[in-house]
Each structure stands twice: as C-alpha cells, then as structure tokens.
Scaffold this active site. Structure first.
Site: not given
Ligand SMILES: [Zn+2]
Length: 622
Positions: A23, A28, A60, A115-116
C-alpha cells in the site's frame, strides 16, 4: 478456528500461502513530492474539486485529514501547499511503473486502485525454502516488525513460520527496490491470506512492513474493534450488522451464526463469521499483464562491439527468465543504447526494434523458453540494430544497454496461432526502425527521472502507456462485500476451455468441444468420446498428448510412435501443433475403411470439409 490442530490429517499445511499487500503511502502527494522534490519538507495537500483527497505526513501534523474541505484545511495550516490532483495521468503513469516493477520482481499482481497491490508469493517462498539446507532454515529470521510477537509464530508447526520469514524478506526486497527505482515508500503487510495481509500492513505506517502470526489472527482481528476495519465491509453492511447489537469485531466473533443468517443469508453470514476471525480464502487474482518487459544495465563505458554483444547475451537470458511464467510470447524486441559524447559531454539514448519469430520460443512444463539456437539468432539481429545505432568506424562509449520484449501474444490454441507454428523456418527480420533520432525520453519525467533512479545493476524500463483494457483505474474496484472465492479450476478444464476458441461447424467431430471427463481410454489405446467417436491415440507422440494427462482420468502417455500422417504432411510441423488441432486434423483425415490417410490439396480448400481451413497449412511445399 482450528487452534489445536497443527497439521490436518491430509498432511496439507494449515497456512500454505504467503500473501503480500503493498500500500503506497499518501500516494498522490508522494508522487508530487517525487516529481518536485522541493515539496518534500512542506505540508502538501492534493485537491480535487473542493476537497483535499490526500496529504503528506507533514500536513497530517496539522490535523489535516482525507476528504477535508480545502478551506478547513487552510484554516488548520495556512502554509499548506495545494496541488491540483484532478488530472490523474501522472499518478497512472507511476502506477504503471509500480506494476511493471512488481511484475519483474515477483510476477503479475492484483491491483486495487492506483496504489495497492496484492501478490501471492507462495511459489517463490516455496522455491527458496526448497533450496535451503537445514542449517540455513535454522538461521532464518524475520525482516521488519511482526504481530504479536516472535513466539506466536512457533505455535503452528505447519511450516508457516519459515514461509512467512522468507515472505518478510521478499517484502523488504520489494520495498527496497521500489524506493531505489521509483523513490516511493509503501507500507506492506505479510500474512497467510489477503484479508490479514492488507490489515496487518496498516500497523506500521508509513514506510514499513508487518508480518502476522497465523495463530494470532483472531486476536488481531478483535483488536481492530470496529467492524468497518474489515476489508469489504462498508458503512451499509456495518450498519446492518450493528442493528443486531453487534458493536465490535469481538462481538461478531462471539455472535451465533443463526442470528446473522436470518439477516444476511447463509453465505454472507458464514463469510462474516470467517472474516471476524481472520479467515479468508479469496485468491489473488492478477490484474492485466504488462505490455512490455524490459531490462537495462548501465555499465562502465563499452567501446568494443564484442563487449556489447556479450552484455546483450546476458541481458537476453535474464529477460527470458523474467517472462518464463508469463504464458505469453513476445513478438518484438527493442534494443536501447545510451551513447556518451565526450566532446559535447552529454548522453544520447537511442532505441530500435525488430520483430521476433514466435517459434523461437517454446513452452515446456508451463515455462516459456528459447528453443535451441534461438538465442544466437536473436542476438545476431540485436547486433544488427546495434550497428545501425552505433557508428563503429568512430570511437564510441556506450554507458547503458537495454533489451525489452513487447507485442506479447497469448499462446492460443486455434487456427489463429497456427501461423506461429509454421513460421519457424524464417529468421528474425528487422521489421521497422523506430525512433531514428535521439530517443531520450522527454515529457513530464524525462531523463532526469531515469538517471536518478537507474540502479547500478538493472532497472525495469520502458514505460510505455499500457493499453491493457483489463486494468481499471477508475473508481473503487472493491465491492461493498467480497463474495466467496470461485473454486480453483482444474488445469485440464482450462486447457479444454482454451481449445474452444477453435471450434468448427462440425460439433460432433470437433475434439476441442469434448469434455475431458467424457474422454475414456479403452484397452486398445484409443480415446472414445461420449458421442462414440473413436480416435487413435497410440500414434501420437507423448510430448504432444501430455496436457490431457493432467485430467482426473489419466490417459496413457507412454507411446512414442510417430503418428500415421498423410505423406504430404511435415511431421515436424505436426508435432508443434496443439493437441486439439492435431486431433481435429486426424479426424478429418481418418479414412472411411482403413485405406491410407490422404490430404487432398484441392479438397482442403473446401469449407464444407471438417477442418478444411486447416489442411492447407500442412501440405509440404514441394
Ligand atoms: Zn501454520
């Protein structure tokens, strides 16, 4: 849970698989960081319409979350760098690179979104373990963090501990390679099934990996608490589960199945119970295969032609190994050279390609290989292209050489593929010369990307846009609820199903339409079909008939006699044909009453004759 049964009675492992889930971290935003390294230490958010769809870890820290309104995000962090992420093309380009890289390392992966990736590495793991001595096995250790602790792995003696140790090393290699070549970090989970691999990978984010002890699966699931954490259970399903008074995963583990059955039906109730304790038998379903598979080696300057030739030999054999499990045959090879100009002090990449003859390849025991002598023939043509790109009369400095297979074709069983089998007398031909000018790749990434990411050893290259329609980048690929896996199909059935591509109008006579289970071998060595047709098999070489031996009812494979072919049929060509085609032809040639087999060149063009369209391919030109 079968906590106490370490080995089932049938001797099979309880946890035979090793699944890796990859993952990519804040995907992005990470791609934007790679494209623009100045952003690396700034808080960045990717906007689509009015929302921040993802942000980096720096952002974050300010409390910004996914799907937050842009104005709210800016309130939290006025210095937030907002990048427009509405055009997905660069993220798709990187996603393609990731797929290609994983394919080169492991094989095809199952892609979820951009993306996984899921990868079933059980075969690789088993292969590595089978080569290890007892001493090496004793020295095996886990790479990276694990859940819950090292002792938990020794609670099962099915062999999963060693398998997962090797799996954790493979995961580390994948992460290293991705970071080295694409400058991207990811979080990886390693477990004995998909559900757990995905969930456990989230434990140590970002840029890390976690391996889960199979016997601790139920405990791990219970710790997740929220039933929405279970992959595939969305809000709607979760709400319905909660209507039953089930508030957590441990509630779900303890809930009587009857209660679930009344609400969800038997299948889904069973699946929910299984997932609550971490049981999952859904297989990894590989997404589309890559359009190109290539290798490049940067090297110390080469200024002698034979050195380049030697390098191409090495590249070619590595490349063939990479496609051995692909199941497809490449029909084109691309040659890349990078020339260094000491006067201008710059490098020029140039690429040319030529076609490959499919009969250079064969499939033995499910693996694609080169036939004898093919390597030299291909290299001869590679060097022809090399000579066109490099002026041998002058001093030259080659700093990179590359080979890339493209135009892959499935190995079909049917008339479409017959031409492949018959083309073997020809050699590789230079078909088209592309990119006569300097072939440095421009565009948004350009050479700067390549030169930065090229590893000293090798890197997969050639990032052409993939046209494979089976890849779906749009929307969410996961359904609200993933259903039970389809049963594993028997290889024999697949072979027969493939044969159906080749069907003629004569339903009864077409062996390709026969059900394998309907084939029975009688004492005289002939195959009897359910319709009562009898076909002699004792004259067909064993090599050719072997695929059917995988079926439930074995068919004798011992005979090695040559087939009774009509005199104008080339036996070499015959042997290259798929079994079902051989049978169809044999049938159409079968004489009414024991007279000699004959192919009538005139009749062969008549469409009304069974297999008539095929005949013309087998008549020797004399
Ligand atoms: Zn086990």
């Amino acid at each position: 849970m079968e906590q106490d049964d370490e080995m089932p009675e049938n001797g099979e492992s309880l946890h035979p698989s090793v699944i890796i889930h990859v993952d990519f971290d804040y995907y992005y935003a990470q791609v934007e960081e790679v494209l623009n390294p100045d952003l690396k230490n700034k808080p960045i958010g990717i906007k689509q319409r009015f929302h921040i769809v993802t942000c980096n870890y720096k952002a974050r820290e300010f409390g910004i979350k996914k799907m937050e309104l842009i104005k709210d995000a800016l309130n939290k962090c006025p210095n937030l760098v907002i990048v427009n992420g509405e055009d997905l093309s660069k993220y798709k380009t990187y996603s393609k690179r990731i797929s290609d890289l994983l394919h080169t390392m492991i094989g095809p992966s199952e892609r979820m979104g951009l993306d996984e990736h899921f990868m079933d590495v059980s075969k690789q793991v088993q292969g590595q373990i089978s080569k290890m001595s007892r001493e090496m096995l004793n020295q095996l250790r886990f790479t990276g963090p694990f859940y819950p602790n090292e002792e938990a792995f020794s609670k099962c003696s099915c062999g999963c501990e060693n398998r997962l140790m090797v799996g954790s090393q493979i995961a580390q290699n994948i992460r290293d390679k991705i970071l080295n070549e694409l400058k991207l970090t990811c979080s990886v989970g390693i477990a004995h099934n998909k559900l757990l691999a995905k969930l456990v990978g989230q434990m140590n984010k970002p840029n890390n990996q976690t391996v889960l002890a199979p016997m601790a699966a139920a405990e791990f699931m219970a710790e997740l608490k929220d039933i929405r954490s279970i992959t595939g259970i969305g809000n709607r399903t979760a709400n319905r589960i909660e209507e039953l008074g089930i508030k957590s995963i441990s509630d779900l583990q303890e809930c009587e199945i009857d209660k679930l059955q009344k609400k969800f039906g038997s299948d889904m109730a069973t699946r929910l119970k299984e997932m609550s304790v971490g049981c999952d038998s859904v297989e990894v379903k590989p997404s589309g295969k890559p359009k190109t598979v290539g290798l490049e080696d940067s090297c110390r300057p080469i200024s002698i032609r034979s050195d380049a030739q030697e390098k191409f030999h090495a590249l070619l054999s590595r490349l063939v190994t990479q496609i051995q499990d692909d199941g497809r045959i490449p029909q084109s090879i691309k040659v890349t050279v990078r020339k260094y100009d000491p006067v201008k002090k710059n490098s020029i990449r140039e690429t040319k390609q030529c076609s490959l003859i499919p009969s250079h390849f064969r499939c033995a025991e499910g693996k694609i290989q080169l036939v004898e002598g093919a390597e030299d023939k291909i290299i001869k043509n590679v060097m022809m292209l090399f000579d066109r790109m490099v002026d041998l009369k002058q001093q030259f400095n080659i700093t990179l050489l590359g080979l890339c297979f493209s135009k892959f074709q499935d190995q079909k069983r049917g008339p479409g593929s017959i031409a492949n089998f018959l083309m073997k007398k020809q050699d590789v031909e230079v078909q088209s010369i592309t990119n006569l000018s300097n072939e440095s790749i421009n565009g948004s990434f350009g050479d700067s990307f390549r030169s930065k990411t090229a590893s000293p050893s090798s890197s997969i290259m050639d990032y052409e846009t993939m046209s494979n329609t089976s890849l779906d980048f749009s929307g969410s690929e996961e359904s609200e609820f993933e259903h039970s896996p389809k049963k594993r199909k028997k290889l024999s059935i697949l072979l027969v199903a493939k044969g159906r591509r080749y069907s003629s109008n004569d339903d009864l006579a077409s062996p390709s339409k026969l059900n394998v289970s309907a084939l029975k071998l009688n004492g005289s060595g002939s195959v009897e079909t359910s319709e009562g047709h009898v076909m002699k098999t004792n004259s067909i070489p064993s090599r050719v008939i072997s695929p059917l031996c995988i079926s439930n009812e074995p068919i004798a494979c011992s005979s090695t006699k040559s087939p009774e072919l009509p005199p104008n049929v080339d036996p070499n060509v015959w042997q290259e044909l798929p079994l079902d085609v051989q049978r169809e032809l044999m049938r159409s040639w079968q004489p009414a009453s024991g007279s000699q087999l004959k192919v009538n060149p005139i009749a062969s063009h008549s469409k009304s004759k069974p297999g008539g369209t095929l005949h013309k391919y087998f008549i020797r030109n004399s």
